[in-house]
Design a protein around this motif. Structure first.
Motif, mmCIF file in Angstrom:
data_model
loop_
_atom_site.group_PDB
_atom_site.id
_atom_site.type_symbol
_atom_site.label_atom_id
_atom_site.label_comp_id
_atom_site.label_asym_id
_atom_site.label_seq_id
_atom_site.Cartn_x
_atom_site.Cartn_y
_atom_site.Cartn_z
ATOM 1 N N TRP A 90 36.793 58.621 -3.851
ATOM 2 C CA TRP A 90 37.550 59.685 -3.707
ATOM 3 C C TRP A 90 37.759 60.212 -2.489
ATOM 4 N N GLY A 91 36.485 60.742 -1.258
ATOM 5 C CA GLY A 91 36.263 60.987 -0.622
ATOM 6 C C GLY A 91 36.600 62.258 0.258
ATOM 7 N N GLY A 92 37.390 61.963 2.129
ATOM 8 C CA GLY A 92 37.925 63.367 1.829
ATOM 9 C C GLY A 92 39.177 63.409 2.223
ATOM 10 N N ALA A 93 39.404 64.001 3.945
ATOM 11 C CA ALA A 93 40.764 64.009 4.266
ATOM 12 C C ALA A 93 41.585 62.775 4.336
ATOM 13 N N GLU A 94 40.423 61.274 4.491
ATOM 14 C CA GLU A 94 40.532 60.075 4.988
ATOM 15 C C GLU A 94 41.222 58.844 4.221
ATOM 16 N N THR A 95 40.911 59.699 2.849
ATOM 17 C CA THR A 95 41.499 58.736 1.575
ATOM 18 C C THR A 95 42.649 59.511 0.407
ATOM 19 N N LEU A 96 43.627 58.565 0.754
ATOM 20 C CA LEU A 96 45.384 59.380 -0.030
ATOM 21 C C LEU A 96 44.800 58.521 -1.044
ATOM 22 N N ILE A 97 44.919 59.258 -2.043
ATOM 23 C CA ILE A 97 45.336 58.456 -3.290
ATOM 24 C C ILE A 97 46.959 58.616 -3.657
ATOM 25 N N VAL A 98 47.559 57.663 -4.131
ATOM 26 C CA VAL A 98 48.593 57.296 -4.918
ATOM 27 C C VAL A 98 48.362 56.383 -5.845
ATOM 28 N N ILE A 99 49.786 57.501 -7.142
ATOM 29 C CA ILE A 99 49.950 56.554 -7.907
ATOM 30 C C ILE A 99 51.747 56.499 -7.739
ATOM 31 N N SER A 100 51.676 55.065 -8.744
ATOM 32 C CA SER A 100 52.770 54.364 -8.815
ATOM 33 C C SER A 100 53.548 54.478 -9.882
ATOM 34 N N SER A 101 54.212 55.377 -10.048
ATOM 35 C CA SER A 101 54.980 55.178 -11.808
ATOM 36 C C SER A 101 56.358 55.830 -11.560
ATOM 37 N N ASP A 102 57.242 55.179 -12.530
ATOM 38 C CA ASP A 102 58.698 55.650 -12.720
ATOM 39 C C ASP A 102 58.208 56.809 -14.061
ATOM 40 N N THR A 124 44.652 61.841 10.345
ATOM 41 C CA THR A 124 43.765 61.830 9.831
ATOM 42 C C THR A 124 43.438 60.754 8.138
ATOM 43 N N ILE A 125 44.201 59.546 8.040
ATOM 44 C CA ILE A 125 44.524 58.810 6.691
ATOM 45 C C ILE A 125 43.940 57.981 6.851
ATOM 46 N N GLU A 126 43.450 57.265 6.887
ATOM 47 C CA GLU A 126 42.414 55.862 7.197
ATOM 48 C C GLU A 126 41.977 54.715 5.788
ATOM 49 N N ARG A 127 42.342 55.648 4.491
ATOM 50 C CA ARG A 127 42.348 55.325 3.442
ATOM 51 C C ARG A 127 43.192 54.987 2.158
ATOM 52 N N VAL A 128 44.125 54.383 1.382
ATOM 53 C CA VAL A 128 44.532 54.529 0.315
ATOM 54 C C VAL A 128 44.469 53.866 -1.099
ATOM 55 N N VAL A 129 44.155 54.496 -1.508
ATOM 56 C CA VAL A 129 43.782 53.895 -3.260
ATOM 57 C C VAL A 129 44.773 54.337 -3.675
ATOM 58 N N LEU A 130 45.653 53.378 -3.957
ATOM 59 C CA LEU A 130 47.003 52.648 -4.501
ATOM 60 C C LEU A 130 46.359 51.611 -6.346
ATOM 61 N N LEU A 131 47.513 52.870 -7.486
ATOM 62 C CA LEU A 131 47.013 52.617 -8.477
ATOM 63 C C LEU A 131 48.270 52.387 -9.519
ATOM 64 N N GLY A 132 48.851 50.771 -9.724
ATOM 65 C CA GLY A 132 49.825 51.284 -10.454
ATOM 66 C C GLY A 132 50.058 50.832 -11.802
ATOM 67 N N PRO A 133 51.040 50.371 -12.802
ATOM 68 C CA PRO A 133 50.625 49.864 -14.264
ATOM 69 C C PRO A 133 50.921 48.659 -13.801
ATOM 70 N N ALA A 134 50.419 47.955 -14.948
ATOM 71 C CA ALA A 134 50.422 46.099 -14.977
ATOM 72 C C ALA A 134 52.221 46.038 -16.344
ATOM 73 N N HIS A 135 52.670 45.909 -15.183
ATOM 74 C CA HIS A 135 54.226 45.028 -15.790
ATOM 75 C C HIS A 135 54.532 43.746 -16.584
ATOM 76 N N ARG A 136 53.329 42.827 -15.805
ATOM 77 C CA ARG A 136 53.419 41.193 -15.644
ATOM 78 C C ARG A 136 52.731 41.163 -16.039
ATOM 79 N N LEU A 169 49.419 61.133 -3.976
ATOM 80 C CA LEU A 169 51.281 61.703 -4.810
ATOM 81 C C LEU A 169 51.038 61.003 -5.382
ATOM 82 N N ILE A 170 52.449 60.994 -7.024
ATOM 83 C CA ILE A 170 52.644 60.371 -8.094
ATOM 84 C C ILE A 170 54.008 59.923 -7.043
ATOM 85 N N VAL A 171 54.528 58.307 -7.432
ATOM 86 C CA VAL A 171 55.248 58.144 -6.470
ATOM 87 C C VAL A 171 56.138 56.975 -7.469
#
Length: 279
Positions: free
Chosen positions: A172-184, A73-85, A46-48
């Protein structure tokens, strides 16, 4: 820094970007999710947006609402976002073992942390996470939707898209791993200009065409890494929502753009259609 603050990353923007009271926060997220249109497929990524909930919460809710059917089914979230500070050369993991919000604590996935230990582009920095809002604002939504899960939180600084992709391939994993990219998206353009700019950016993402520039999206680096991975893993992107702060709670003079975009592994039934809290 005392030992407890090293173990638990406390919320930095509770009461600013979202309610600090647990009950009020839960009710706010429930209301946002209730108003969000659902989609039928299971996203791998997801991009959120990551603004204050009054500005981008409605868009974020659309991204997260579609997880309800497969949340178990989702056990893990790989969460990435930009450095603001804090300026970072690479991607920063936290020292903390838990991230805390008013809704409770989320464990940092130590298995995934270990899987990245050999990558030179991945470092450990408490300072990178201390005041960063981009990752934090996603956690209450994930807590409400997923319940029990672990998170791999990475603040992304000066690093190549290929280096981000290499990191994603390790976890990357399978269905248990969700990737979330945090961005405006675009920042502080006039309303009409922002609409045109953001529509062009979204079309570029939907075509898996990178690189995006920082002016297009503050999370352009992790998005670019995801787009490379999406090509390799044959993900299909779908635009779920596209608005800006002028559509939600801000003026039209200078707006910040927000998009919710889901990537799934097979085409399915998609439904197309700064510290002031706007970013």
């Amino acid at each position: 820094m005392n030992t407890s603050s090293m173990v638990v990353r406390s919320p930095a923007v509770a009461g600013l970007f979202y309610p600090a009271d647990a009950q009020q926060l839960a009710e706010t997220i429930d209301q946002l999710l209730a108003g969000a249109e659902k989609y039928a497929y299971q996203p791998k990524a997801l991009i959120v947006p990551h603004a204050g909930y009054v500005y981008s919460g409605t868009v974020a809710a659309v991204a997260y609402a579609g997880l309800r059917a497969t949340a178990h089914t989702i056990e893990r979230v790989v969460l990435l976002g930009p450095a603001h500070r804090v300026a970072i050369a690479g991607m920063a993991l936290p020292i903390a073992k838990f991230f805390e919000t008013p809704l409770g604590r989320v464990s940092v996935d130590q298995e995934l942390v270990a899987a990245l230990a050999h990558l030179p582009q991945v470092l450990v920095s408490a300072d990178a996470h201390l005041e960063e809002h981009a990752l934090e604002v996603q956690l209450p939504f994930l807590q409400k939707i997923l319940g029990d899960f672990t998170v791999l939180p990475l603040v992304v600084g000066d690093v190549s898209a290929a280096a981000v992709t290499q990191m994603l391939e390790q976890v990357w994993g399978g269905a248990e791993t969700l990737i979330v990219i945090s961005s405006d998206l675009s920042h502080y353009l006039p309303y009409a200009t922002a609409q045109q700019t953001d529509q062009a950016t979204v079309q570029q993402i939907l075509q898996l065409c990178q690189p995006l520039a920082y002016e297009q999206a503050c999370g352009s680096v992790p998005i670019n890494g995801l787009l490379l991975a999406a090509q390799k893993y044959q993900l299909t992107p779908h635009l779920l929502d596209l608005r800006n702060s002028g559509d939600t709670a801000g003026s039209h003079d200078q707006v910040v753009g927000y998009a919710a975009i889901a990537f799934n592994e097979k085409t399915g039934g998609a439904h197309e259609h700064e510290f002031n809290g706007t970013m």
